[in-house]
Design a protein around this motif. Structure first.
Motif, mmCIF file in Angstrom:
data_model
loop_
_atom_site.group_PDB
_atom_site.id
_atom_site.type_symbol
_atom_site.label_atom_id
_atom_site.label_comp_id
_atom_site.label_asym_id
_atom_site.label_seq_id
_atom_site.Cartn_x
_atom_site.Cartn_y
_atom_site.Cartn_z
ATOM 1 N N GLY A 61 0.564 -1.294 -0.198
ATOM 2 C CA GLY A 61 -0.048 0.150 0.045
ATOM 3 C C GLY A 61 0.947 1.407 -0.091
ATOM 4 N N LEU A 62 2.086 1.086 -0.260
ATOM 5 C CA LEU A 62 2.949 2.206 -0.356
ATOM 6 C C LEU A 62 2.991 2.900 -1.440
ATOM 7 C CD1 LEU A 62 6.007 0.554 1.719
ATOM 8 C CD2 LEU A 62 4.542 2.270 2.761
ATOM 9 N N ILE A 63 2.500 2.420 -2.639
ATOM 10 C CA ILE A 63 2.333 3.376 -3.877
ATOM 11 C C ILE A 63 1.180 3.022 -4.528
ATOM 12 C CG2 ILE A 63 4.910 3.382 -4.424
ATOM 13 C CD1 ILE A 63 4.379 1.285 -6.386
ATOM 14 N N THR A 64 0.665 3.694 -5.234
ATOM 15 C CA THR A 64 -0.636 3.292 -6.219
ATOM 16 C C THR A 64 -0.112 3.325 -7.497
ATOM 17 O OG1 THR A 64 -1.346 5.509 -6.121
ATOM 18 C CG2 THR A 64 -2.327 4.357 -4.538
ATOM 19 N N ARG A 65 -0.765 2.740 -8.608
ATOM 20 C CA ARG A 65 -0.444 2.611 -9.939
ATOM 21 C C ARG A 65 -1.739 3.152 -10.853
ATOM 22 N NH1 ARG A 65 3.349 -2.321 -10.756
ATOM 23 N NH2 ARG A 65 2.779 -3.422 -8.869
ATOM 24 N N SER A 66 -1.508 3.707 -11.855
ATOM 25 C CA SER A 66 -2.579 4.185 -12.932
ATOM 26 C C SER A 66 -2.087 3.935 -14.131
ATOM 27 C CB SER A 66 -3.231 5.543 -12.427
ATOM 28 O OG SER A 66 -2.271 6.450 -12.555
ATOM 29 N N LYS A 67 -3.001 3.549 -14.807
ATOM 30 C CA LYS A 67 -2.500 3.280 -16.295
ATOM 31 C C LYS A 67 -3.233 4.294 -17.452
ATOM 32 C CE LYS A 67 -1.557 -0.562 -19.611
ATOM 33 N NZ LYS A 67 -1.695 -1.990 -19.740
ATOM 34 N N THR A 68 -2.482 4.762 -18.143
ATOM 35 C CA THR A 68 -3.009 5.604 -19.127
ATOM 36 C C THR A 68 -2.336 5.185 -20.546
ATOM 37 O OG1 THR A 68 -3.124 7.583 -17.376
ATOM 38 C CG2 THR A 68 -3.090 8.167 -19.910
ATOM 39 N N GLY A 69 -3.249 4.464 -21.196
ATOM 40 C CA GLY A 69 -2.689 3.940 -22.478
ATOM 41 C C GLY A 69 -1.611 2.789 -22.216
ATOM 42 N N ARG A 70 -0.678 3.138 -22.678
ATOM 43 C CA ARG A 70 0.524 2.053 -22.228
ATOM 44 C C ARG A 70 1.416 2.386 -21.279
ATOM 45 N NH1 ARG A 70 3.119 0.393 -28.091
ATOM 46 N NH2 ARG A 70 4.847 0.323 -26.552
ATOM 47 N N THR A 71 1.308 3.565 -20.849
ATOM 48 C CA THR A 71 2.241 4.058 -19.573
ATOM 49 C C THR A 71 1.365 3.863 -18.164
ATOM 50 O OG1 THR A 71 2.818 5.573 -21.074
ATOM 51 C CG2 THR A 71 3.288 6.256 -18.787
ATOM 52 N N VAL A 72 2.244 3.391 -17.371
ATOM 53 C CA VAL A 72 1.965 3.114 -15.859
ATOM 54 C C VAL A 72 2.657 3.977 -15.179
ATOM 55 C CG1 VAL A 72 1.965 1.331 -14.064
ATOM 56 C CG2 VAL A 72 1.375 0.742 -16.156
ATOM 57 N N ALA A 73 1.744 4.863 -14.417
ATOM 58 C CA ALA A 73 2.338 6.076 -13.551
ATOM 59 C C ALA A 73 2.401 5.445 -11.992
ATOM 60 C CB ALA A 73 1.848 7.250 -13.517
ATOM 61 N N CYS A 74 3.256 5.771 -11.368
ATOM 62 C CA CYS A 74 3.323 5.614 -9.785
ATOM 63 C C CYS A 74 3.164 6.583 -8.981
ATOM 64 C CB CYS A 74 4.817 4.735 -9.513
ATOM 65 S SG CYS A 74 4.724 3.228 -10.306
ATOM 66 N N ARG A 75 2.669 6.561 -7.949
ATOM 67 C CA ARG A 75 2.346 7.767 -7.012
ATOM 68 C C ARG A 75 2.696 7.219 -5.656
ATOM 69 N NH1 ARG A 75 -1.777 12.477 -6.639
ATOM 70 N NH2 ARG A 75 -0.813 13.018 -8.334
ATOM 71 N N LEU A 76 3.344 8.091 -4.648
ATOM 72 C CA LEU A 76 3.637 7.509 -3.315
ATOM 73 C C LEU A 76 2.246 7.543 -2.446
ATOM 74 C CD1 LEU A 76 5.766 7.039 -1.142
ATOM 75 C CD2 LEU A 76 5.890 9.550 -0.761
ATOM 76 N N SER A 77 2.131 6.576 -1.479
ATOM 77 C CA SER A 77 0.832 6.515 -0.669
ATOM 78 C C SER A 77 1.376 6.255 0.492
ATOM 79 C CB SER A 77 0.057 5.522 -1.164
ATOM 80 O OG SER A 77 -0.919 5.251 -0.245
ATOM 81 N N ALA A 78 1.573 7.395 1.485
ATOM 82 C CA ALA A 78 2.035 7.404 2.675
ATOM 83 C C ALA A 78 1.264 6.852 3.861
ATOM 84 C CB ALA A 78 2.593 8.719 3.008
ATOM 85 N N GLU A 79 0.160 6.556 3.707
ATOM 86 C CA GLU A 79 -0.373 6.056 4.920
ATOM 87 C C GLU A 79 -0.135 4.835 5.729
ATOM 88 O OE1 GLU A 79 -2.399 6.537 1.680
ATOM 89 O OE2 GLU A 79 -3.074 8.463 2.345
ATOM 90 N N PRO A 80 0.437 3.913 5.270
ATOM 91 C CA PRO A 80 1.214 2.858 5.798
ATOM 92 C C PRO A 80 2.105 3.178 6.384
ATOM 93 C CG PRO A 80 0.358 2.045 3.607
ATOM 94 C CD PRO A 80 0.272 3.396 3.421
ATOM 95 N N MET A 81 3.115 4.145 5.879
ATOM 96 C CA MET A 81 4.026 4.678 6.936
ATOM 97 C C MET A 81 3.597 5.399 8.151
ATOM 98 S SD MET A 81 6.981 5.443 4.027
ATOM 99 C CE MET A 81 6.255 6.128 2.611
#
Length: 136
Positions: A61-81
């Motif tokens: 649960g430390l990152i989330t991923r989102s897909k736009t077309g063929r590109t997967v972007a990652c974002r930090l998710s700090a709640e578990p920390m």
């Protein structure tokens, strides 16, 4: 007493135990919403290896991923920390208190007088030298 989700803490600490995963999180904390390729850029490992690290971070649960077309972007998710920090803070209070008591105890003690190296005050006899490999 605060109840912590043991499984979440286990996953968080397991994910944070790897230096590559910590470096990935640090990179995301500076530059949010990076593609997997951009995240993998500074690492001397294959893209599939980076993807495995990202899977572990995602499962924790430390990152989330989102897909736009063929590109997967990652974002930090700090709640578990945040929960891990709350757990660690309980122990910080314990160690801080223990160290404060130790400092107070040491400061209360009178300084020790300098004592001679030998209780008798006599000089010690020199040790016999061991033969070295060069002398043989």
């Amino acid at each position: 007493m605060v109840k912590f989700n043991e499984a979440l803490l286990d996953r968080t600490f397991a994910a944070l135990s790897d230096p590559t995963r910590r470096a990935l999180l640090a990179r995301l904390s500076q530059l949010n919403d990076l593609s997997v390729s951009e995240l993998a850029e500074p690492f001397a490992m294959s893209l599939p290896a980076v993807m495995k690290h990202l899977d572990v971070l995602s499962e924790a649960g430390l990152i989330t991923r989102s897909k736009t077309g063929r590109t997967v972007a990652c974002r930090l998710s700090a709640e578990p920390m945040e929960e891990a920090m709350e757990w660690l803070t309980r122990y910080q209070r314990f160690w801080s208190g223990s160290l404060d008591r130790l400092v107070a105890f040491v400061e209360e003690e009178a300084p020790c007088p300098l004592s001679p190296a030998s209780p008798s005050g006599a000089e010690s006899a020199p040790r016999p030298r061991k033969p070295s490999a060069r002398r043989r």
